[in-house]
Design an enzyme around this catalytic site. Structure first.
Site, PDB file in Angstrom:
ATOM      1  N   PRO A  58       0.838  -1.197   0.000  1.00 54.55           N
ATOM      2  CA  PRO A  58       0.000   0.000   0.000  1.00 54.55           C
ATOM      3  C   PRO A  58       0.879   1.256   0.000  1.00 54.55           C
ATOM      4  O   PRO A  58       1.869   1.321   0.732  1.00 54.55           O
ATOM      5  CB  PRO A  58      -0.810  -0.122   1.309  1.00 54.55           C
ATOM      6  CG  PRO A  58      -0.726  -1.570   1.695  1.00 54.55           C
ATOM      7  CD  PRO A  58       0.585  -2.055   1.169  1.00 54.55           C
ATOM      8  N   LEU A  59       0.507   2.246  -0.808  1.00 53.72           N
ATOM      9  CA  LEU A  59       1.311   3.468  -0.891  1.00 53.72           C
ATOM     10  C   LEU A  59       1.375   4.202   0.439  1.00 53.72           C
ATOM     11  O   LEU A  59       2.376   4.854   0.757  1.00 53.72           O
ATOM     12  CB  LEU A  59       0.734   4.393  -1.973  1.00 53.72           C
ATOM     13  CG  LEU A  59       0.932   3.924  -3.426  1.00 53.72           C
ATOM     14  CD1 LEU A  59       0.284   4.899  -4.397  1.00 53.72           C
ATOM     15  CD2 LEU A  59       2.408   3.768  -3.760  1.00 53.72           C
ATOM     16  N   CYS A  60       0.306   4.082   1.245  1.00 46.99           N
ATOM     17  CA  CYS A  60       0.318   4.767   2.545  1.00 46.99           C
ATOM     18  C   CYS A  60       1.392   4.180   3.458  1.00 46.99           C
ATOM     19  O   CYS A  60       2.040   4.897   4.224  1.00 46.99           O
ATOM     20  CB  CYS A  60      -1.054   4.698   3.208  1.00 46.99           C
ATOM     21  SG  CYS A  60      -1.665   3.021   3.457  1.00 46.99           S
ATOM     22  N   THR A  61       1.607   2.863   3.363  1.00 48.52           N
ATOM     23  CA  THR A  61       2.657   2.221   4.152  1.00 48.52           C
ATOM     24  C   THR A  61       4.034   2.675   3.694  1.00 48.52           C
ATOM     25  O   THR A  61       4.911   2.981   4.508  1.00 48.52           O
ATOM     26  CB  THR A  61       2.558   0.688   4.041  1.00 48.52           C
ATOM     27  OG1 THR A  61       1.287   0.262   4.529  1.00 48.52           O
ATOM     28  CG2 THR A  61       3.661   0.006   4.836  1.00 48.52           C
ATOM     29  N   GLU A  64       4.306   6.533   4.790  1.00 51.25           N
ATOM     30  CA  GLU A  64       4.162   6.963   6.182  1.00 51.25           C
ATOM     31  C   GLU A  64       4.811   6.036   7.197  1.00 51.25           C
ATOM     32  O   GLU A  64       5.408   6.489   8.160  1.00 51.25           O
ATOM     33  CB  GLU A  64       2.660   7.102   6.526  1.00 51.25           C
ATOM     34  CG  GLU A  64       1.884   8.039   5.608  1.00 51.25           C
ATOM     35  CD  GLU A  64       2.330   9.493   5.722  1.00 51.25           C
ATOM     36  OE1 GLU A  64       2.923   9.851   6.759  1.00 51.25           O
ATOM     37  OE2 GLU A  64       2.087  10.261   4.770  1.00 51.25           O
TER      38      GLU A  64
END
Length: 242
Positions: A58-61, A64
């Protein structure tokens, strides 16, 4: 996969035309060997579900909360490259590009106190390379050679029709007789395609591309009737274009 078998008028496989295919593959400590008898056992298309999907993060992982070296590498590859070098297309075979990703991934890993980012790992993550294990390769290649020997000499019953191997914790093998999809667009006698009698060639091609089964495997189809080419892609396109 090309179909190496013929069919009679009733759609049954002509066994005298079959050209067997023995296939094997490895992925780390896992591997498989299989025997494909076109029109009898399942082809690759029939069993595409056996192939695992590529690992995606996931791009959020990535942006962030990176927790592994692979997260840092993919952040540099997918996010930083598009932000800082958006006018260049990333080339996995360009060493300067790979070094750039490695340097940025290493800096991000140090920022989050993550160890293990190496240039070799960077290549593996970006190119989706899984290290080859010599023992796995040896076992699977031996299984393939054995099946070829059986086919040539008929010295023993052949594999029916898929063997999987796992060697990460001990040695485990399992044989499965997968079934062929009778409606497979690759290895069946044909897939029914209803079309109005007054359809143009372009309309028939459009129906092929919209078909729920054919549309999955066809992108730019050619069309023939018996030995006559009605429309052929590539070097013969100009000669056969309506």
């Amino acid at each position: 996969m090309l179909m190496h078998a013929g069919f009679d008028e009733e759609g049954n496989t002509d066994t005298s035309t079959i050209k067997p295919l023995v296939d094997g593959g490895t992925e780390g400590f896992k591997g498989h060997a299989r025997v494909i008898l076109p029109g009898v056992t399942p082809c690759f298309e029939c069993t595409l579900w056996l192939f695992p999907p590529q690992t995606k993060f996931p791009l959020c992982t990535l942006a962030e909360t990176p927790r592994t070296p692979a997260h840092c590498i993919e952040y540099a590859h997918l996010i930083q490259w598009s932000q800082q070098r958006s006018n260049e297309e990333f080339d996995t075979d360009n060493e300067e590009h790979m070094q750039w990703v490695y340097s940025n991934a290493l800096a991000r890993a140090q920022q989050y106190r993550i160890e293990g980012v190496t240039f070799q790992l960077t290549q593996g993550v970006v190119k989706n390379i899984i290290p080859a294990i010599a023992s796995t390769n040896a076992i699977i290649s031996a299984a393939c050679v054995l099946e070829v020997l059986k086919l040539i000499t008929m010295c023993s019953t052949g594999l029916n029709n898929y063997m999987m191997y796992a060697g990460s914790q001990g040695i485990y093998t399992h044989t499965v007789a997968y079934e062929r999809d009778p409606q497979c667009p690759v290895c069946s006698a044909g897939v029914e395609l209803p079309a109005p009698a007054d359809s143009t060639l372009q309309q028939v091609i459009d129906l092929m591309l919209a078909h729920p089964q054919l549309g999955k495997v066809l992108a730019h189809p050619s069309v023939s009737y018996g030995a006559q080419q009605l429309y052929a892609r590539g070097i013969y396109e100009e000669d056969t274009r309506p």
